[in-house]
Design a protein around this motif. Structure first.
Motif, PDB file in Angstrom:
ATOM      1  N   VAL A  27       0.835  -1.204   0.000  1.00 32.24           N
ATOM      2  CA  VAL A  27       0.000   0.000   0.000  1.00 32.24           C
ATOM      3  C   VAL A  27       0.869   1.253   0.000  1.00 32.24           C
ATOM      4  O   VAL A  27       0.624   2.206  -0.759  1.00 32.24           O
ATOM      5  N   SER A  28       1.907   1.263   0.839  1.00 30.69           N
ATOM      6  CA  SER A  28       2.788   2.425   0.921  1.00 30.69           C
ATOM      7  C   SER A  28       3.538   2.647  -0.391  1.00 30.69           C
ATOM      8  O   SER A  28       3.682   3.787  -0.855  1.00 30.69           O
ATOM      9  N   THR A  30       2.606   1.802  -3.434  1.00 28.39           N
ATOM     10  CA  THR A  30       1.688   2.324  -4.446  1.00 28.39           C
ATOM     11  C   THR A  30       1.369   3.789  -4.199  1.00 28.39           C
ATOM     12  O   THR A  30       1.276   4.581  -5.144  1.00 28.39           O
ATOM     13  N   ALA A  31       1.201   4.163  -2.926  1.00 30.75           N
ATOM     14  CA  ALA A  31       0.903   5.556  -2.596  1.00 30.75           C
ATOM     15  C   ALA A  31       2.048   6.478  -3.003  1.00 30.75           C
ATOM     16  O   ALA A  31       1.816   7.631  -3.391  1.00 30.75           O
ATOM     17  N   ARG A  32       3.283   5.976  -2.939  1.00 34.30           N
ATOM     18  CA  ARG A  32       4.438   6.816  -3.264  1.00 34.30           C
ATOM     19  C   ARG A  32       4.775   6.804  -4.745  1.00 34.30           C
ATOM     20  O   ARG A  32       5.508   7.675  -5.214  1.00 34.30           O
ATOM     21  N   GLY A 174      -3.876   1.937  -2.090  1.00 34.78           N
ATOM     22  CA  GLY A 174      -2.658   2.735  -1.981  1.00 34.78           C
ATOM     23  C   GLY A 174      -2.634   3.875  -2.986  1.00 34.78           C
ATOM     24  O   GLY A 174      -2.172   4.981  -2.686  1.00 34.78           O
ATOM     25  N   LEU A 177      -4.880   6.552  -1.728  1.00 30.48           N
ATOM     26  CA  LEU A 177      -4.220   7.226  -0.622  1.00 30.48           C
ATOM     27  C   LEU A 177      -3.193   8.215  -1.139  1.00 30.48           C
ATOM     28  O   LEU A 177      -3.063   9.328  -0.618  1.00 30.48           O
ATOM     29  N   GLY A 178      -2.462   7.817  -2.185  1.00 28.47           N
ATOM     30  CA  GLY A 178      -1.465   8.704  -2.754  1.00 28.47           C
ATOM     31  C   GLY A 178      -2.085   9.945  -3.372  1.00 28.47           C
ATOM     32  O   GLY A 178      -1.508  11.039  -3.326  1.00 28.47           O
ATOM     33  N   ARG A 179      -3.287   9.798  -3.956  1.00 24.67           N
ATOM     34  CA  ARG A 179      -3.957  10.961  -4.540  1.00 24.67           C
ATOM     35  C   ARG A 179      -4.470  11.915  -3.469  1.00 24.67           C
ATOM     36  O   ARG A 179      -4.483  13.129  -3.654  1.00 24.67           O
ATOM     37  N   ARG A 187       2.819  12.906   2.280  1.00 26.91           N
ATOM     38  CA  ARG A 187       3.535  11.714   1.807  1.00 26.91           C
ATOM     39  C   ARG A 187       4.639  11.313   2.777  1.00 26.91           C
ATOM     40  O   ARG A 187       4.916  10.127   2.967  1.00 26.91           O
ATOM     41  N   THR A 190       2.935   9.551   5.680  1.00 27.36           N
ATOM     42  CA  THR A 190       2.493   8.223   5.245  1.00 27.36           C
ATOM     43  C   THR A 190       3.656   7.238   5.218  1.00 27.36           C
ATOM     44  O   THR A 190       3.543   6.104   5.692  1.00 27.36           O
TER      45      THR A 190
END
Length: 207
Positions: A27-28, A30-32, A174, A177-179, A187, A190
């Motif tokens: 998840v982290s 993908t968020a980054r 993820g 969450l990144g959006r 970020r 997170t």
């Protein structure tokens, strides 16, 4: 055929749904990065689950018995890899935040989708409890013990698809969450929270 399909789906979701260190990292990551990178990483996890399902189908409880003596060293290896990932993620997040804040250098390039896939595949392979799970909870009940090659193939494919569907859904979470956390500080927070959670889960793995 139906029994093998259902057993594979149950086994795949059973090993994939509990959120652990690998899921947190997915998840982290993908968020980054991006949804494409996250999906490829998710497929890496699912490939490892599918491979363990295949090993369990072919070897069954015998494979589990062979792995049990080396279970502790493999757990330590997995914990060390996860701790390294947590530390690397935290350091990279802080450096990226400072670099953008000071505008003195560009941020490090994100991992490619292929590299993300291979990394998550390798990390998941380090977790031998997956094959123990398949052997004990599925094959130990005789679900595919007397099945033919076709039924065994259906079981392995169903386990892979179940794991893949869940991991891809985590990657989608993820990406969302990144959006939401588009700011540099969001970020950073997170990434640091994710690194902390991964560290705790890695320590619990060996205690």
């Amino acid at each position: 055929m139906t029994a093998a399909l259902v057993a594979g789906l149950v086994a795949g979701y059973g090993i994939a749904v509990p959120v652990g260190a690998v899921a947190t990292y997915l998840v982290s990551l993908t968020a980054r990065t991006s949804l494409r990178t996250g999906v490829c990483a998710a497929l890496g996890v699912a490939l490892a689950d599918g491979l363990y399902a295949l090993i369990a189908t072919v070897g069954g409880s015998a494979v589990a018995a062979v792995l049990r003596p080396v279970l502790a060293p493999l757990r330590w290896a997995s914990a060390l890899v996860l701790l390294a990932l947590a530390a690397r993620g935290a350091v990279a997040a802080v450096r990226q935040y400072r670099a953008r804040r000071l505008n003195t250098r560009s941020a490090p390039p994100p991992p490619s989708p292929a590299r993300a896939c291979l990394s998550l595949f390798g990390i998941t392979l380090l977790n031998p409890t997956t094959v123990i799970y398949f052997a004990a909870l599925v094959l130990g009940t005789g679900t595919t013990e007397s099945a033919g090659p076709l039924e065994q193939g259906v079981f392995v494919l169903a386990a892979f698809l179940a794991s893949a569907s869940w991991q891809v859904s985590l990657a989608g979470g993820g990406a969302l969450l990144g959006r939401v956390l588009t700011g540099h500080r969001g970020r950073l927070v997170t990434a640091l929270v994710s690194s902390g959670v991964i560290t705790v889960l890695a320590v619990r793995m060996v205690t």
